[in-house]
Design a protein around this motif. Structure first.
Motif, PDB file in Angstrom:
ATOM      1  N   ALA A 615      -6.107 -12.105  -6.474  1.00 27.10           N
ATOM      2  CA  ALA A 615      -6.912 -13.334  -6.491  1.00 27.10           C
ATOM      3  C   ALA A 615      -7.963 -13.314  -7.600  1.00 27.10           C
ATOM      4  CB  ALA A 615      -7.590 -13.510  -5.128  1.00 27.10           C
ATOM      5  N   GLY A 616      -8.045 -12.196  -8.352  1.00 26.12           N
ATOM      6  CA  GLY A 616      -9.010 -12.123  -9.452  1.00 26.12           C
ATOM      7  C   GLY A 616     -10.405 -11.729  -9.008  1.00 26.12           C
ATOM      8  N   GLU A 617     -10.546 -11.205  -7.761  1.00 24.89           N
ATOM      9  CA  GLU A 617     -11.884 -10.811  -7.285  1.00 24.89           C
ATOM     10  C   GLU A 617     -12.255  -9.402  -7.738  1.00 24.89           C
ATOM     11  OE1 GLU A 617     -11.700 -11.359  -3.057  1.00 24.89           O
ATOM     12  OE2 GLU A 617     -10.930 -13.414  -3.309  1.00 24.89           O
ATOM     13  N   LEU A 618     -11.301  -8.670  -8.307  1.00 27.47           N
ATOM     14  CA  LEU A 618     -11.576  -7.345  -8.894  1.00 27.47           C
ATOM     15  C   LEU A 618     -11.163  -7.395 -10.367  1.00 27.47           C
ATOM     16  CD1 LEU A 618     -10.051  -5.017  -6.124  1.00 27.47           C
ATOM     17  CD2 LEU A 618     -12.486  -5.317  -6.630  1.00 27.47           C
ATOM     18  N   ASP A 619     -11.933  -6.725 -11.226  1.00 27.87           N
ATOM     19  CA  ASP A 619     -11.586  -6.693 -12.657  1.00 27.87           C
ATOM     20  C   ASP A 619     -10.640  -5.544 -12.981  1.00 27.87           C
ATOM     21  OD1 ASP A 619     -13.376  -8.818 -13.254  1.00 27.87           O
ATOM     22  OD2 ASP A 619     -15.046  -7.397 -13.139  1.00 27.87           O
ATOM     23  N   VAL A 620     -10.926  -4.396 -12.358  1.00 30.99           N
ATOM     24  CA  VAL A 620     -10.178  -3.170 -12.690  1.00 30.99           C
ATOM     25  C   VAL A 620      -9.732  -2.511 -11.391  1.00 30.99           C
ATOM     26  CG1 VAL A 620     -10.287  -0.899 -13.790  1.00 30.99           C
ATOM     27  CG2 VAL A 620     -11.532  -2.829 -14.793  1.00 30.99           C
ATOM     28  N   LEU A 621      -8.471  -2.144 -11.325  1.00 31.53           N
ATOM     29  CA  LEU A 621      -7.957  -1.455 -10.145  1.00 31.53           C
ATOM     30  C   LEU A 621      -7.579  -0.026 -10.553  1.00 31.53           C
ATOM     31  CD1 LEU A 621      -7.238  -1.823  -7.172  1.00 31.53           C
ATOM     32  CD2 LEU A 621      -4.926  -2.456  -7.859  1.00 31.53           C
ATOM     33  N   VAL A 622      -8.274   0.961  -9.980  1.00 29.76           N
ATOM     34  CA  VAL A 622      -7.967   2.374 -10.244  1.00 29.76           C
ATOM     35  C   VAL A 622      -7.039   2.829  -9.126  1.00 29.76           C
ATOM     36  CG1 VAL A 622      -8.911   4.685 -10.625  1.00 29.76           C
ATOM     37  CG2 VAL A 622     -10.253   2.671 -11.267  1.00 29.76           C
ATOM     38  N   ALA A 623      -5.823   3.240  -9.486  1.00 31.04           N
ATOM     39  CA  ALA A 623      -4.796   3.458  -8.449  1.00 31.04           C
ATOM     40  C   ALA A 623      -3.930   4.661  -8.766  1.00 31.04           C
ATOM     41  CB  ALA A 623      -3.911   2.213  -8.363  1.00 31.04           C
TER      42      ALA A 623
END
Length: 775
Positions: A615-623
């Protein structure tokens, strides 16, 4: 020899070689019988007089070398109480140091005089920046003049060098082979006589003798050709029989209604299918319309639209009155598929609800972590037929899951499922359901013919219109720290342009953190300061953000979760990297984390995080690699893969396929500490150089040991391929498949080929035959 008689091929080695040797062979080499040992072929041959190239020895591996002693010196230490023998051996150009200590000095000091030629075996290590073997085993070799008198295995000009272990050197294996070689004459020949003569292949007993004790290189080649044919032909016969048996099974033909659910779905598509998608769909629909179960492999480029093809097949089956089940390897992927399929279908997925669209069906999700009430509702929808499509994990296989009329099983990411799971799901149909298997990354044709040999193959090699190119670059963090700093700037630039980014790490963290804290406590007690984090953890942070000492050089494991080997720092972890980025180079951005140990549901669960990212509520996802397959966020344009050398080529290609899924170009940065000349860097260079998954799958296979190519579950196949190289021997595999198909078509039960039946039984005890059905 057993009291002068020739041992039989199934005789235990214990009886022939004695318990101690047999025990080592069983435990370390997997050899149990005389036949097993005869099929333990030399890895290579040293020519008498020829020396091994010492400069090319791999570090940390057990090697066997043939070399000449250049120099031998005894050093004393501890006031003469301790002794160390240093022997320098040479191949004429390079040198290698051997070292012996203590009581181990006496015999080599006597044997290893300058000028002596010998075979040496040991593990290559580094001391004072020089390669060395510590306490190697050795076998002296007769000089040319004496060679004619030397008995047995050394009389030939070619010395066989066997895959060996620290517990059993190559020359001891050679002596054991001498003891069983007369039994080669007992070997039953599985190749039909006409095939053998037509292709000019040696009889099997002769090939076995020549592979172990060749008189010339031509004999080695002739023996190899013959033994490769054996492996390819027996394996392809097993697969041909499987295909033949499957073709005899009954199935319900599933033809979609003329203007039903599939037609309604196609009419709503905002784009046209690629030619490839249309062609593959036709192949699948033709299979579904027959009264035998489809067994088809759908493979193709990352992002080529396999899910769309699979969904249309599922809709066709629902149209025809049946149900379709999609089996996904992880909860994250099952949820992702469920989300994207319901989005693609819109109100056509609202079957069973008030005001549902005409032709709509129910689309449900079943995973192990669902609550009891939700789970009961899904089970009811499946047994009544209210749900036409179910997407699930291994939970679909449980006994309580019953279907109204299961018509199609789609298995996503086949290599993660054992054959038992696939069979358990298939057995839920009143008659065997049709089967479609999807692989995430492309696989070369010969691997498809070997690993998935019981399936017909469809290939998608076009990307859908509107997909953007992905630029890939290697970021050498150790050599050029400013490159890493620039990588984080690029991430900030993408976010500033309204896009999002992934950062992928090989490890989750936490569990090692606990171990680190223990180490720190010990350090504090010893008066070294009470830092709560280990140096390794700090190094890891330094490597992540362009400071600190980073990793030691040396090739990394292919396994993404590879642990620290020797003095290599542990792999970078999601929890550490996310914390470091949020406090450092990406401060001010919205950074989220995703990994396999998180709860699936709840406000901070995996599904909630994926929804927030989508939904674009996070800029960067560390996974971790949980995002490897099926995750579809078109707005994500950048990916930074930390410790990229810890991942395999196909896995990197698969991860990279998560960006560039929208109209903006994608960027993938492969961060590594590996030195430029290392094999790991070459691998990363190959990934950066091409977006062609078929090309990369070949690179991947060429760089892996052959046994790994066929995957862990392929135990039957893997242990049977000793000589055959799946990539190099493409032609033999293709020809063997044709020959085997013809033999099985003419004589399905192999009545006329008893020796071939025996070879099949040996390859496929019952358990392995089912593995071959693609585990």
């Amino acid at each position: 020899m057993c009291n002068g008689r020739v041992p039989t091929l199934d005789e235990p080695l214990k009886k022939v070689l004695g318990p101690p040797t047999a025990k080592v062979m069983a435990e370390h080499l997997g050899l149990h019988t005389v036949g097993d040992l005869l099929h333990h072929y030399p890895r290579r041959y040293a020519e008498r007089g020829e020396l091994t190239r010492l400069a090319e020895l791999p570090l940390d591996e057990h090697v066997t070398v043939v070399a000449r002693v250049a120099d031998a010196r005894v050093h004393t230490f501890n006031a003469g109480r301790g002794k160390r023998l240093e022997v320098t051996i040479t191949d004429g150009s390079g040198r290698l140091q051997l070292v012996f200590f203590g009581r181990g000095v006496h015999k080599p000091q006597h044997d290893l005089l300058p000028g002596t030629r010998a075979m040496f075996a040991g593990k290559v290590s580094v001391f004072n920046r020089k390669l060395q073997l510590a306490h190697p085993a050795y076998e002296l070799l007769a000089e040319e003049s004496d060679a004619r008198e030397a008995a047995g295995s050394w009389a030939s000009s070619l010395l066989p060098i066997y895959p060996a272990t620290a517990k059993l050197e190559s020359w001891k294996i050679a002596k054991a082979v001498d003891a069983v070689l007369p039994s080669a004459n007992e070997a039953l020949d599985p190749l039909p006589g006409s095939l053998r003569e037509g292709r000019g292949l040696l009889p099997l007993p002769e090939a076995l003798v020549k592979i172990h004790r060749p008189q010339s290189k031509a004999e080695v080649e002739a023996a190899r050709d013959r033994l490769k044919w054996d492996e390819a032909f027996v394996l392809q016969t097993a697969l041909a029989r499987r295909r033949h048996a499957d073709a005899q099974l009954p199935a319900v033909p599933r033809r979609p209604a003329a203007d039903g659910l599939l037609t309604a779905f196609d009419a709503r598509l905002p784009f046209t299918l690629t030619e490839g998608q249309q062609k593959v769909s036709r192949e699948i629909f033709d299979d579904l319309a027959t009264d035998h179960p489809m067994h088809r492999l759908l493979q193709g480029e990352v992002g080529s639209g396999k899910t769309m093809v699979a969904l249309r097949a599922m809709l066709a089956v629902v149209d025809a009155g049946g149900q379709a089940a999609m089996l996904a390897p992880t909860e994250v992927l099952a949820q992702q598929h469920h989300r994207s399929i319901t989005e693609m279908m819109g109100d056509l997925a609202s079957g069973g609800t008030l005001g549902a669209a005409e032709h709509a069906t129910g689309v449900v999700l079943l995973t192990g972590s669902m609550g009891a009430a939700a789970r009961r509702k899904v089970l009811l929808d499946l047994v009544t037929g209210e749900a036409g499509i179910v997407i699930g994990t291994h939970a679909l296989i449980e006994d309580v899951v019953k279907f109204h009329d299961l018509g199609l099983v789609v298995v996503d990411e086949q290599h993660r499922f054992g054959v038992e799971q696939r069979d358990a799901l298939r057995s839920k149909g009143a008659q065997p359901p049709h089967l479609l298997v999807m692989t995430a990354t492309p696989i070369p044709r010969t691997v498809a013919m070997t690993v998935f040999g019981d399936l017909e193959t469809s290939v998608l090699d076009q990307l859908p219109a509107g997909r953007s190119p992905i630029a890939t670059h290697v970021v050498p963090a150790q050599d050029k720290p400013h490159f890493l700093a620039r990588a984080w700037e690029r991430v900030r630039e993408e976010v500033a342009a309204g896009h999002q980014a992934y950062v992928v790490c090989p490890r989750i963290g936490d569990e090692e953190e606990a171990a680190g804290a223990k180490t720190a406590k010990k350090g504090a007690k010893a008066g070294k300061g009470a830092s709560s984090r280990t140096k390794a953890a700090e190094d890891a942070d330094g490597a992540a953000f362009g400071t600190g000492t980073g990793a030691e050089s040396g090739d990394a494991d292919d396994d993404a979760g590879a642990g620290a080997a020797g003095d290599k720092r542990p792999p970078l972890a999601v929890l550490d990297v996310a914390r470091g980025l949020a406090e450092g180079p990406l401060a001010g951005l919205r950074v989220g984390i995703l990994h396999g140990r998180m709860a699936p549901d709840g406000p901070d669960g995996k599904d909630a995080v994926m929804r927030r990212f989508a939904a674009g509520e996070l800029d960067v996802l560390v996974a971790t690699t949980v995002i490897e397959v099926g995750v579809n966020v078109p707005n994500a344009t950048a990916m930074v893969i930390m410790d990229a050398d810890r991942f395999g080529v196909s896995q990197l290609h698969q991860l990279r396929g998560r960006v560039g899924r929208g109209s903006a170009p994608g960027l993938c940065l492969l961060v590594t500490d590996m030195p430029e000349a290392s094999p790991a860097r070459a691998r990363l260079g190959a990934v950066a150089a091409t977006l062609d998954g078929f090309e990369l799958s070949r690179v991947d296979l060429e760089q892996r040991r052959e046994g790994d190519v066929l995957g862990q579950a392929q135990s039957g196949v893997r242990s049977s391929l000793r000589m055959l190289a799946v990539i190099e021997d493409e032609q033999i595999i293709a020809e063997a498949r044709e020959e085997a198909t013809a033999v099985v078509a003419a004589d399905p039960s192999l009545e006329a080929h008893p020796a071939l039946r025996t070879a099949l039984d040996a390859l496929l005890d019952e358990e392995r035959e089912s593995y071959l059905e693609k585990g």
